[in-house]
Scaffold this active site. Structure first.
Site, PDB file in Angstrom:
ATOM      1  N   ASN A  10       0.866  -1.182   0.000  1.00 11.58           N
ATOM      2  CA  ASN A  10       0.000   0.000   0.000  1.00 11.58           C
ATOM      3  C   ASN A  10       0.903   1.233   0.000  1.00 11.58           C
ATOM      4  O   ASN A  10       1.501   1.572   1.015  1.00 11.58           O
ATOM      5  CB  ASN A  10      -0.893  -0.024   1.254  1.00 11.58           C
ATOM      6  N   GLU A  96      -6.614   4.486   8.075  1.00 11.87           N
ATOM      7  CA  GLU A  96      -6.478   5.915   7.755  1.00 11.87           C
ATOM      8  C   GLU A  96      -7.755   6.451   7.116  1.00 11.87           C
ATOM      9  O   GLU A  96      -8.117   7.614   7.316  1.00 11.87           O
ATOM     10  CB  GLU A  96      -5.255   6.132   6.840  1.00 11.87           C
ATOM     11  N   GLU A 166      -5.331  -5.430  10.785  1.00  8.47           N
ATOM     12  CA  GLU A 166      -4.301  -4.406  10.982  1.00  8.47           C
ATOM     13  C   GLU A 166      -4.538  -3.678  12.303  1.00  8.47           C
ATOM     14  O   GLU A 166      -5.297  -2.694  12.346  1.00  8.47           O
ATOM     15  CB  GLU A 166      -4.346  -3.391   9.841  1.00  8.47           C
ATOM     16  N   GLY A 172       2.501   1.731  10.888  1.00  9.18           N
ATOM     17  CA  GLY A 172       3.430   2.847  10.718  1.00  9.18           C
ATOM     18  C   GLY A 172       4.162   3.242  11.988  1.00  9.18           C
ATOM     19  O   GLY A 172       4.789   4.294  12.040  1.00  9.18           O
TER      20      GLY A 172
HETATM   21  C1  PEP Z   1      -0.683  -0.114   6.348  1.00 13.45           C
HETATM   22  O1  PEP Z   1      -0.750   1.098   6.203  1.00 13.45           O
HETATM   23  O2  PEP Z   1      -1.592  -0.848   5.916  1.00 13.45           O
HETATM   24  C2  PEP Z   1       0.490  -0.668   7.014  1.00 13.45           C
HETATM   25  C3  PEP Z   1       0.457  -1.911   7.382  1.00 13.45           C
HETATM   26  O3  PEP Z   1       1.537   0.202   7.204  1.00 13.45           O
HETATM   27  P1  PEP Z   1       2.973  -0.166   7.809  1.00 13.45           P
HETATM   28  O4  PEP Z   1       3.436  -1.437   7.145  1.00 13.45           O
HETATM   29  O5  PEP Z   1       3.832   0.987   7.487  1.00 13.45           O
HETATM   30  O6  PEP Z   1       2.787  -0.369   9.278  1.00 13.45           O
END
Ligand code: PEP
Length: 251
Positions: A10, A96, A166, A172
């Site tokens: 992503n 987000e 997630e 992040g």
């Molecule tokens: C995401 O935004 O779906 C994500 C998993 O970000 P990151 O890998 O940076 O934690």
């Protein structure tokens, strides 16, 4: 049941057209015999990347879509528009989108419903916030997100869905959920799917983990029984990191 793993990058609101093409020139050479690779660039880069990736078994997917077919929705993009450029999969429910753009469970339900009834595959994201994890009520939070988002779909619709757990506190942040935490939730999710749909669906649906997946933790995460790959944010913007993560899934 053996499920083919997915590694989905992503890119969020990163990458100009030139930068996208440059990173993609590396991605097309990654060895990916036993893993599905997906890349979610910005809307402006979907079509050029689609043309670049088509001969290389990399799927280009969208980061968002509207729940209506057409009309006065300034700034929005429809399922029909995505399909018209050959994009057949979209991420819905990213944290987000939920926290920064006010997408509620009810809006997300409409998006998933419209997309899956109109020939689109969906990666449906969900996960608890830090406080919900600390309060210990994360099972309830996740169950509600899934009940509203996907558990009322028809069998034909759920076949078009990949789930992505997630935990918001891991996105992040550099903090990754530990393997026991991840497997506990993924098993819980598969059980919820099993209670609502036939066993072939709960055995075959792919459940991705997302949240600070990196080359150093990917093997351990992807080896968990109910983890079928990852949704990768930050590490998908760095060629060598993304390549290592794909290799970790290519088993
Ligand atoms: C995401 O935004 O779906 C994500 C998993 O970000 P990151 O890998 O940076 O934690």
């Amino acid at each position: 049941m053996k499920r083919k793993k997915i590694v989905a990058g992503n890119w969020k609101m990163n990458m100009t057209l030139d930068e996208s093409i440059e990173l993609s020139n590396g991605l097309i050479n990654i060895n990916k015999s036993n893993v599905d690779i997906m890349i979610a660039p910005s809307f402006t880069n979907l079509y050029p990347l689609k043309k670049q990736f088509d001969a290389h078994q990399i799927d280009v997917i969208a980061q968002n879509v509207n729940q209506n077919s057409k009309g006065a929705f300034t700034g929005e993009v429809s399922v029909e528009m995505l399909k018209s450029i050959g994009v057949n999969c979209v991420i819905i429910g990213h944290s987000e989108r939920r926290s920064l753009f006010g997408e509620t469970d009810q809006i997300l339900c409409k998006k998933v419903n419209y997309a899956t009834s109109n020939g689109m595959n969906v990666i449906f994201c969900f996960g608890e916030e830090l406080q919900q994890r600390q309060n210990g009520n994360y099972f309830d939070v996740i169950q509600k997100q899934l009940e509203v988002g996907v558990l009322s779909l028809s069998t034909e619709q759920i076949k078009k869905v990949t789930l992505a757990y997630e935990p918001v506190w891991a996105i992040g942040t550099g903090v990754t959920a530990n393997p026991d935490q991840i497997q506990e939730i993924h098993k819980f999710i598969r059980n919820l799917i099993h209670q609502r749909f036939e066993e072939t669906i709960s055995n075959s649906i792919r459940i991705l983990y997302g949240g600070s997946v990196k080359p150093t933790n990917a093997v351990e995460i992807f080896n968990l029984a109910d983890v079928d790959g990852g949704l990768i944010g930050g590490a998908s913007l760095k060629f060598t990191d993304f390549q290592s993560i794909v290799e970790a899934a290519d088993v």
